[in-house]
Structure formats: structure tokens, C-alpha cells
Design an enzyme around this catalytic site. Structure first.
Site: not given
Ligand code: SAH
Length: 409
Positions: A128, A148, A152, A203-204, A235, A257-259, A336, A379
Site C-alpha cells: 500500500e 513485515c 509488532c 515493512g521495516e 521510520s 517507533s518508540l511506543h 487504530n 496500516c
Molecule cells: N517498521 C517501521 C515502519 C512501519 S511504520 C516502523 O516500525 O517504524 C509503523 C508505524 O505505523 C508505527 O509507528 C505506528 O505509528 C503506525 N501503526 C501501525 N499500526 C497501527 C495501528 N493499528 N494504529 C495506528 N498506527 C499504527
């Protein structure tokens, strides 16, 4: 599927840490079209390819420049449109090369202007890209892999089975396709619609470093699309050993992507943390080229109810960012949900409060408003809904066939 992809799939269920530094994922299957794709070639490769089909060396630089201009400045996909290229050569080019675009399986336009593309590449795999217009910019979110390997816990892409790296051509093609759709050819430096890129799709990107690097250099090329590295953000979930090279060799902005603010919670929601710990990650951020010149790193923080959203978490976030002296911006992202996801989004008041605490410490922490909700722009969502739809269509067709054969003669 390769061993590594298989392993990461199996380990997903057990939540073991993901494989080696660069998990080996399947390569793209050979194309039905034997012609070489011009998209994704560096200038040097294009020059060599032209010489290989008989373009005299003396002309090779000039022809490279011309073709590059048609492809990346004008957006041309047919060699016949390359007016300043001799007719005979145009015919030879068309026999040896193509200028590809992925097939658009579905293009969805949201009421808020967000556009989402589900793209199918030559081997049938899909990814996408999402275009998000804002007042002062238009951001294209690009995928770096099909699926990916990171798993996560909150991310839908992690549940997809097939994983492979996208080629440089396929990464560049996402930009080309969005520009086609937005009518952005030829490239103009003012009035751009795609002003920014985020490598934040599926993807990463740091697990597909070489291809991402090559693609971004093409997108930044001064005689092509000319997007400045300052307008590109990559990212990562924290592939620590590749972060320095990202800064040195690509030079784009970094988002992480700290989280979570503890290893315990981060281990759970970003399993890659079991391999590269929070402290290592923050050290790598502090060492990221440009960070000391106040180039800010963006930290993405997804708001998961009862998991990472307390006042104490917010204060710990502030403490961590200041103790590593990181010029930072925090993006608070409301989770989301997707069918089968095990988390809930934090309440709006909770997110506000979290944001206030971080802001009060002098760190910008805006709450990202979800965009394109009506087209499920988050995503991985489009891909899986389309798959589901396809499956239900197939079932319906099958049922009709069955009925026909029962009622048939
Ligand atoms: N692998 C890389 C690039 C993927 S982008 C990385 O992890 O940074 C990943 C981002 O998508 C996350 O930081 C998050 O902000 C977003 N994301 C993934 N799943 C999500 C969800 N269910 N709701 C909101 N944001 C999401």
C-alpha cells in the site's frame, strides 16, 4: 517462503525475538516481462544498460540524461513520447526496456483528501501507499516491504504471511504512481502536491536498506523528482546497527517507533526490542548524524489503553528524552483497531493529558488526527479487507457454480 521468513512466522506465535540483523526474506519471483525496468536503475546502471544494447559510448551520457529527464521529470512511460530521442533508438529502447508502474488494485479517495492505493507488483504481491494532504504539505507514505517480519503487536501488517523486500523500482514506482494520479508531471519546484515522503508504510525500511537507499537517491536526484532529504523521513522500529548508515548514506530525517518507555512493555509490543534494547536505541538516536545540530528525531508513540498511556509513562518519556539529550518531537498516535487486535485506543482525555505532560516539559507532542478513516487508511487495513472481499467473492462464485451444477441438466 524462505527459512527465515518461515522462522519469523512461527516465532510470531511465540513472540520470540525476530531473527538475524537482516532477516532473509524471499526475493521477487521472475517477471513475465523480460524487458529491463528503467525505474530503479541508478544513472550509472542506466548508462551501462544503454551501452549494452549498442548505444555508442560517446552518446551514452547524453542519452542517459535525456531518458532520465523523460522518466523522472516528465513522468513518461512510453518511449515513443521521448521526442528528442531518435525514432530508431526509441524502437530499440522499447524492445529492451520498460518503464513500469504497478497495477492499481484499488484506489480509494477519502472525503478528507487522503488517497490510498493498493498496488500489485509483477509477481502478484501487494503493498500500500497512502497520500495525505495537509494545509501546508502533502505527504506520501511509502511501503518498503510486502508484509513485515517484526510482528509488532498493535500492527496489522505483522499478521500478514508473505514477506519480501520491495525492489528499488517498486519503491520508486509508488512515488511515480501517486504523481500520475495527482497529475504532477512535469516536476515543478513550487506548487508540489507530494511535498514529503515518509517511509512508514508496510515493512521495516532498515531491513531493506540497500533497496531503500537506492530508491531514495533516485527520488532525491536533482534532475528528476528533486525531493530534498529534509522532506523525507524514514521510520524504524529500532534496527540499531543500521541507523548510523541511514544517516550517513541516505541523510534523511529519522523517526523511531518508540511506543513504550520501559523494556518490559516495549518487549511486549515491539518484539524487536528483545534484540536491541531501549537504551541502545536511544544511544543510537543520540549518535544519529545531525542530531547534535538540533535536527530533531521524531518519536512515534501509539496510545494503547492501560498499556503505555499513564502519567508516569509520559513523565518517564520526558526523562528519557532529556537524559539522552535528544532534540525530539513526539507524535502521539491514537491506536487504530483492526479485526482481531488485542488492544484498545486510549481515551481522548488520557491522550490529551499525556500530551500536556510532554508539552509542559518543552517537548512538542501533537496528537495525530486519524486521516482517511472512511477508507481505512491505517496500516495494512486496505490490503486485508480487499483480500477478504476477494475471498467472499470467490465463495459466492463457487456457491453459484455449485447451484448451477445442482440445477443443471
Ligand atoms: N517498521 C517501521 C515502519 C512501519 S511504520 C516502523 O516500525 O517504524 C509503523 C508505524 O505505523 C508505527 O509507528 C505506528 O505509528 C503506525 N501503526 C501501525 N499500526 C497501527 C495501528 N493499528 N494504529 C495506528 N498506527 C499504527
Amino acid at each position: 517462503m524462505t527459512q527465515a521468513a518461515l522462522k519469523s512466522e512461527q516465532s510470531g506465535a511465540l513472540m520470540a525475538s525476530p531473527g538475524p540483523i537482516m532477516p532473509v526474506v524471499a526475493d521477487r519471483a521472475p517477471d513475465a516481462d523480460p524487458r529491463q525496468d528503467i525505474l530503479g536503475l541508478s544513472r550509472e546502471e542506466l548508462r551501462a544498460a544503454l551501452i549494452a544494447i549498442g548505444v555508442p559510448e560517446k552518446q551514452a551520457n547524453m542519452r542517459t540524461k535525456q531518458i532520465w529527464h523523460w522518466v523522472y521529470h516528465r513522468g513518461v512511460t512510453d518511449f515513443e513520447d521521448m521526442a528528442n530521442v531518435a525514432k530508431d533508438l526509441r524502437t530499440e529502447l522499447a524492445a529492451a526496456f520498460r518503464i513500469s508502474r504497478p497495477e492499481v488494485v484499488e484506489a480509494l479517495y477519502s472525503e478528507d483528501g487522503t488517497r490510498k492505493y493498493l498496488l500489485r507488483f509483477a509477481d502478484g504481491s501487494e503493498a500500500e501507499a497512502v497520500y495525505i494532504p495537509e494545509e501546508d504539505r502533502g505527504t506520501l507514505c511509502i511501503s518498503s516491504q510486502v508484509g513485515c517480519t517484526l510482528n509488532c503487536r498493535f500492527c496489522h501488517t505483522g499478521t500478514m504471511r508473505l514477506v519480501r523486500n520491495l525492489t528499488p523500482a517498486e519503491i520508486v514506482a509508488q512515488m511515480m504512481l501517486a504523481r500520475d494520479d495527482l497529475g504532477e508531471w512535469p516536476v515543478s519546484t513550487d506548487n508540489r502536491r507530494v511535498t514529503n515522503i515518509v517511509m512508514m508504510g508496510m515493512g521495516e525500511p532498515l531491513y531493506n536498506f540497500d533497496n531503500v537507499k537506492k530508491a531514495l537517491h533516485i527520488i532525491m536526484d536533482k534532475e528528476g523528482i528533486q525531493l530534498s532529504r529534509r522532506r523525507i523521513t524514514l521510520s524504524t522500529a529500532g534496527v540499531v546497527p543500521m541507523m548510523e548508515r541511514c544517516g550517513a548514506e541516505i541523510g534523511v530525517n529519522l523517526a523511531v517507533s518508540l511506543h513504550a518507555v520501559s523494556n518490559e512493555i516495549r518487549d511486549e509490543i515491539v518484539p524487536l526490542n528483545r534484540k536491541y534494547r531501549l537504551e541502545q536505541l536511544l544511544e543510537a538516536c543520540a549518535a544519529y548524524p545531525g542530531t547534535h545540530n538540533a535536527r530533531r528525531i521524531t518519536f512515534e508513540y501509539i496510545m494503547l489503553k492501560g498499556v503505555n498511556d499513564s502519567d508516569a509513562d509520559a513523565r518517564e518519556l520526558v526523562r528519557l528524552l532529556s537524559s539522552y539529550k535528544l532534540p525530539a518531537k513526539v507524535n502521539l498516535i491514537p491506536f487504530n483497531p483492526w479485526p482481531g487486535s488485542q488492544y484498545e485506543c486510549s481515551d481522548p482525555e488520557r491522550i490529551e493529558r499525556f500530551s500536556d505532560i510532554v508539552f509542559q516539559a518543552g517537548i512538542s507532542a501533537p496528537i495525530r488526527t486519524p486521516r482517511g478513516r472512511d477508507i481505512m487508511a491505517a496500516c495494512g487495513q486496505l490490503k486485508s479487507t480487499t483480500e477478504k472481499k476477494r475471498k467472499s467473492e470467490l465463495l459466492k462464485e463457487q456457491a453459484e457454480k455449485d447451484r448451477a451444477s445442482v440445477s443443471g441438466p
